[in-house]
Design a protein around this motif. Sequence first.
Motif, PDB file in Angstrom:
ATOM      1  N   VAL A  36      35.560  34.513  29.825  1.00  0.00           N
ATOM      2  CA  VAL A  36      35.736  33.368  30.714  1.00  0.00           C
ATOM      3  C   VAL A  36      34.731  33.432  31.867  1.00  0.00           C
ATOM      4  O   VAL A  36      34.124  32.419  32.224  1.00  0.00           O
ATOM      5  CB  VAL A  36      37.190  33.275  31.225  1.00  0.00           C
ATOM      6  N   VAL A  37      34.517  34.619  32.435  1.00  0.00           N
ATOM      7  CA  VAL A  37      33.522  34.771  33.507  1.00  0.00           C
ATOM      8  C   VAL A  37      32.149  34.348  32.999  1.00  0.00           C
ATOM      9  O   VAL A  37      31.421  33.620  33.682  1.00  0.00           O
ATOM     10  CB  VAL A  37      33.487  36.217  34.055  1.00  0.00           C
ATOM     11  N   LYS A  38      31.794  34.766  31.796  1.00  0.00           N
ATOM     12  CA  LYS A  38      30.484  34.404  31.214  1.00  0.00           C
ATOM     13  C   LYS A  38      30.358  32.879  31.106  1.00  0.00           C
ATOM     14  O   LYS A  38      29.339  32.307  31.479  1.00  0.00           O
ATOM     15  CB  LYS A  38      30.326  35.053  29.838  1.00  0.00           C
ATOM     16  N   THR A  39      31.414  32.228  30.613  1.00  0.00           N
ATOM     17  CA  THR A  39      31.391  30.767  30.490  1.00  0.00           C
ATOM     18  C   THR A  39      31.300  30.110  31.858  1.00  0.00           C
ATOM     19  O   THR A  39      30.537  29.148  32.034  1.00  0.00           O
ATOM     20  CB  THR A  39      32.645  30.280  29.741  1.00  0.00           C
ATOM     21  N   LEU A  40      32.051  30.616  32.820  1.00  0.00           N
ATOM     22  CA  LEU A  40      31.989  30.056  34.170  1.00  0.00           C
ATOM     23  C   LEU A  40      30.594  30.226  34.772  1.00  0.00           C
ATOM     24  O   LEU A  40      30.064  29.309  35.396  1.00  0.00           O
ATOM     25  CB  LEU A  40      33.025  30.716  35.079  1.00  0.00           C
ATOM     26  N   LYS A  46      28.939  20.421  28.284  1.00  0.00           N
ATOM     27  CA  LYS A  46      28.875  19.599  29.493  1.00  0.00           C
ATOM     28  C   LYS A  46      29.461  20.305  30.718  1.00  0.00           C
ATOM     29  O   LYS A  46      29.321  19.815  31.831  1.00  0.00           O
ATOM     30  CB  LYS A  46      29.620  18.280  29.269  1.00  0.00           C
ATOM     31  N   MET A  47      30.110  21.450  30.485  1.00  0.00           N
ATOM     32  CA  MET A  47      30.693  22.190  31.611  1.00  0.00           C
ATOM     33  C   MET A  47      29.570  22.788  32.447  1.00  0.00           C
ATOM     34  O   MET A  47      28.718  23.495  31.931  1.00  0.00           O
ATOM     35  CB  MET A  47      31.592  23.309  31.091  1.00  0.00           C
ATOM     36  N   PRO A  48      29.569  22.491  33.752  1.00  0.00           N
ATOM     37  CA  PRO A  48      28.504  23.022  34.609  1.00  0.00           C
ATOM     38  C   PRO A  48      28.651  24.525  34.824  1.00  0.00           C
ATOM     39  O   PRO A  48      29.739  25.084  34.649  1.00  0.00           O
ATOM     40  CB  PRO A  48      28.708  22.282  35.938  1.00  0.00           C
ATOM     41  N   LYS A  49      27.552  25.156  35.187  1.00  0.00           N
ATOM     42  CA  LYS A  49      27.640  26.575  35.508  1.00  0.00           C
ATOM     43  C   LYS A  49      28.067  26.723  36.962  1.00  0.00           C
ATOM     44  O   LYS A  49      27.735  25.900  37.814  1.00  0.00           O
ATOM     45  CB  LYS A  49      26.322  27.287  35.231  1.00  0.00           C
ATOM     46  N   TYR A  50      28.815  27.779  37.224  1.00  0.00           N
ATOM     47  CA  TYR A  50      29.328  28.030  38.566  1.00  0.00           C
ATOM     48  C   TYR A  50      28.657  29.227  39.226  1.00  0.00           C
ATOM     49  O   TYR A  50      29.028  29.592  40.336  1.00  0.00           O
ATOM     50  CB  TYR A  50      30.847  28.205  38.533  1.00  0.00           C
ATOM     51  N   GLU A  51      27.662  29.803  38.566  1.00  0.00           N
ATOM     52  CA  GLU A  51      26.909  30.892  39.176  1.00  0.00           C
ATOM     53  C   GLU A  51      26.228  30.362  40.433  1.00  0.00           C
ATOM     54  O   GLU A  51      25.621  29.294  40.421  1.00  0.00           O
ATOM     55  CB  GLU A  51      25.864  31.428  38.204  1.00  0.00           C
ATOM     56  N   GLY A  52      26.389  31.082  41.530  1.00  0.00           N
ATOM     57  CA  GLY A  52      25.826  30.641  42.793  1.00  0.00           C
ATOM     58  C   GLY A  52      26.733  29.701  43.571  1.00  0.00           C
ATOM     59  O   GLY A  52      26.517  29.453  44.746  1.00  0.00           O
ATOM     60  N   LYS A  53      27.753  29.172  42.893  1.00  0.00           N
ATOM     61  CA  LYS A  53      28.714  28.296  43.562  1.00  0.00           C
ATOM     62  C   LYS A  53      29.990  29.062  43.895  1.00  0.00           C
ATOM     63  O   LYS A  53      30.659  28.745  44.875  1.00  0.00           O
ATOM     64  CB  LYS A  53      29.050  27.093  42.680  1.00  0.00           C
ATOM     65  N   LEU A  54      30.322  30.032  43.044  1.00  0.00           N
ATOM     66  CA  LEU A  54      31.478  30.892  43.265  1.00  0.00           C
ATOM     67  C   LEU A  54      30.992  32.336  43.320  1.00  0.00           C
ATOM     68  O   LEU A  54      30.074  32.713  42.593  1.00  0.00           O
ATOM     69  CB  LEU A  54      32.491  30.758  42.125  1.00  0.00           C
TER      70      LEU A  54
END
Length: 72
Positions: A36-40, A46-54
């Motif tokens: 799940v962390v990898k996907t996030l 279409k799911m955006p990446k959250y790296e740098g946001k979280l």
Amino acid sequence: MCHGKDGVGETKAGKMMKTPDINVAEWKNGKTAADVVKTLREGLGKMPKYEGKLSDEELAAVAEYTVARFVK
């Protein structure tokens, strides 16, 4: 936000993005918090990446919640 509290994906954003239901066996089978962390981090379809946001801690918390709530 997209999958909604129940994971079905019937939110306004979920319907727009055709978000999958994360309650189905195809999604649950073998999922770990690390998956799940990898996907996030990277996003998926279409799911955006959250790296740098979280932060790493926030990503881990979301992943742990998701696995505890939806993977049985």
